[in-house]
Motif scaffolding. Sequence first.
Motif, PDB file in Angstrom:
ATOM      1  N   HIS A   1       0.830  -1.208   0.000  1.00 12.98           N
ATOM      2  CA  HIS A   1       0.000   0.000   0.000  1.00 12.98           C
ATOM      3  C   HIS A   1       0.871   1.267   0.000  1.00 12.98           C
ATOM      4  O   HIS A   1       0.415   2.335  -0.431  1.00 12.98           O
TER       5      HIS A   1
ATOM      6  N   THR B   1       1.221   3.012  -3.246  1.00 14.19           N
ATOM      7  CA  THR B   1       0.002   3.494  -3.899  1.00 14.19           C
ATOM      8  C   THR B   1      -0.242   4.957  -3.569  1.00 14.19           C
ATOM      9  O   THR B   1       0.553   5.587  -2.868  1.00 14.19           O
ATOM     10  N   ARG B   2      -1.350   5.479  -4.037  1.00  9.29           N
ATOM     11  CA  ARG B   2      -1.722   6.870  -3.744  1.00  9.29           C
ATOM     12  C   ARG B   2      -2.279   7.029  -2.339  1.00  9.29           C
ATOM     13  O   ARG B   2      -2.563   8.135  -1.898  1.00  9.29           O
ATOM     14  N   PHE B   3      -2.406   5.911  -1.606  1.00  7.91           N
ATOM     15  CA  PHE B   3      -3.013   5.977  -0.273  1.00  7.91           C
ATOM     16  C   PHE B   3      -2.240   5.091   0.701  1.00  7.91           C
ATOM     17  O   PHE B   3      -2.672   3.974   1.021  1.00  7.91           O
TER      18      PHE B   3
ATOM     19  N   HIS C   1      -6.029   2.695   9.903  1.00  4.07           N
ATOM     20  CA  HIS C   1      -6.168   2.148   8.553  1.00  4.07           C
ATOM     21  C   HIS C   1      -5.323   0.889   8.375  1.00  4.07           C
ATOM     22  O   HIS C   1      -5.662   0.012   7.577  1.00  4.07           O
TER      23      HIS C   1
ATOM     24  N   CYS D   1     -12.809  -1.064   2.821  1.00  7.79           N
ATOM     25  CA  CYS D   1     -12.668  -0.047   1.764  1.00  7.79           C
ATOM     26  C   CYS D   1     -12.803  -0.675   0.369  1.00  7.79           C
ATOM     27  O   CYS D   1     -13.252  -0.009  -0.566  1.00  7.79           O
ATOM     28  N   HIS D   2     -12.367  -1.937   0.250  1.00  6.08           N
ATOM     29  CA  HIS D   2     -12.410  -2.622  -1.048  1.00  6.08           C
ATOM     30  C   HIS D   2     -13.611  -3.558  -1.076  1.00  6.08           C
ATOM     31  O   HIS D   2     -13.489  -4.773  -0.929  1.00  6.08           O
TER      32      HIS D   2
ATOM     33  N   THR E   1      -9.469   8.061  -3.214  1.00  2.00           N
ATOM     34  CA  THR E   1      -8.758   8.156  -1.935  1.00  2.00           C
ATOM     35  C   THR E   1      -9.364   9.210  -1.019  1.00  2.00           C
ATOM     36  O   THR E   1      -8.870   9.434   0.079  1.00  2.00           O
ATOM     37  N   GLU E   2     -10.418   9.905  -1.470  1.00  2.00           N
ATOM     38  CA  GLU E   2     -11.047  10.927  -0.636  1.00  2.00           C
ATOM     39  C   GLU E   2     -11.705  10.284   0.583  1.00  2.00           C
ATOM     40  O   GLU E   2     -12.242   9.177   0.498  1.00  2.00           O
ATOM     41  N   CYS E   3     -11.666  10.993   1.706  1.00  2.00           N
ATOM     42  CA  CYS E   3     -12.253  10.473   2.947  1.00  2.00           C
ATOM     43  C   CYS E   3     -13.716  10.082   2.759  1.00  2.00           C
ATOM     44  O   CYS E   3     -14.165   9.040   3.252  1.00  2.00           O
TER      45      CYS E   3
ATOM     46  N   SER F   1     -15.283   8.881   0.415  1.00  2.00           N
ATOM     47  CA  SER F   1     -15.562   7.648  -0.312  1.00  2.00           C
ATOM     48  C   SER F   1     -15.800   6.484   0.646  1.00  2.00           C
ATOM     49  O   SER F   1     -16.484   5.527   0.318  1.00  2.00           O
ATOM     50  N   CYS F   2     -15.231   6.578   1.886  1.00  2.00           N
ATOM     51  CA  CYS F   2     -15.466   5.537   2.898  1.00  2.00           C
ATOM     52  C   CYS F   2     -16.284   6.058   4.075  1.00  2.00           C
ATOM     53  O   CYS F   2     -17.018   5.297   4.710  1.00  2.00           O
TER      54      CYS F   2
END
Length: 428
Positions: free
Chosen positions: A131, A134-136, A142, A150-151, A166-168, A170-171
Amino acid sequence: MTAPRTVALIAAMLLLASIFEDAGAEATPAASLKSPHGRLDTECSVCHSPQNWKPAVISKKFDHKALGFTLEAGHANVRCIACHGSLVFSDASTDCASCHQDVHRGEFGTTCASCHTTASFGDDSEMIRAHETTRFPLTGSHTTADCRGCHRPAEQGHLEFVNLPTECASCHADDYRAARQPDHAAAGFPQECSLCHQTAAWEGASFDHGATDFALTGAHEAQQCDACHADAVFDGKPTDCLSCHRSEYEGTADPSHALAGFSTSCAECHSTTTWTGASFDHEATDFPLTGAHDAQQCEACHADAVFDGKPTDCLSCHRSEYEGTTDPSHALAAFATDCTQCHSTTQWTGASFDHATTDFALTGAHASQQCDACHADGVFDGKPTDCFSCHQPEYVQTTSPDHETAGFPTSCTQCHNTIQWAGASFDH
């Protein structure tokens, strides 16, 4: 007895010869059989024993690593048949996907080792490290969250891992909408949770007020949000003092801020450290406080509750001293009402007048005289400055020589000086 034994021995030998001949005939096709394992350079004894051909028992001498695939951790504990469905061992592939169903549907390729370890397929350590690229990158809580948090499973053809937002929100959209203290949605809070929350702990959110137009200092910093935001207004909240402190401004009676017309900018007298013990910077006015003025209470000059436009001349505060002074009488002598000509703010008594600012500067013995020596008549303004006005007795009484008989001029300075009266000299 000898003949029968001989015959029996010969018969036995012929029987054995016949058996060996038959065995030899059968051995020839057996030698031509192929190994069920295909090409295998390993000795049979490594897995089989002369006593029991089946079941095969793998000897410790067998080195799977030498064949290009090291057995370790979870792989070392599985049965051979789990990977070798065929007795031809070379048919087994070393690709992860040949044994492990790709539940990710090709999003990560076929190399499971990118995220998983052989210790346990559910070991998250490699996933966390993966991870990081990645971008996050995962931090705080986490790192221990369930991947499917998340997935979430998606339909075939929809991405579940790659290029997820990756925006907050979204979760955490549900958390955002459910928050009530304060109501995030109603207050129009941004959906960037990291402005107040951290990944270590969701509770105990803190907002950096320093990033706004109103940085919190002193007692403001210790206040609960509701102290100023009970109206649920956050964006565009007024920052002027009166918007929060109107009740204090209007309720203060000593002095009355409203009646006195005090500025509504509390910071001119108050600090955020403590509300009480207000102090005003008189330096910012037309009348800076010095000496004894600086130690006075406000009421000493502002008992009339006049602050804005208050007169700054001395007489406006010191009229009683001016009119009550009799030694000398300031009023009768028509002294200037500008007290600073003789007095200082350090000490009222011990006034001194700078005679040099007049037409008669004091020199010599004149400088050490008491004011009454010349002003016993109470005359100060327009007092004559000629010598005779003060020294007429000396002029008249002098007999050696007799100044009056001799008709000496009354300007004493032709023979005398202010340093010493005796020892006069005339410039012949």
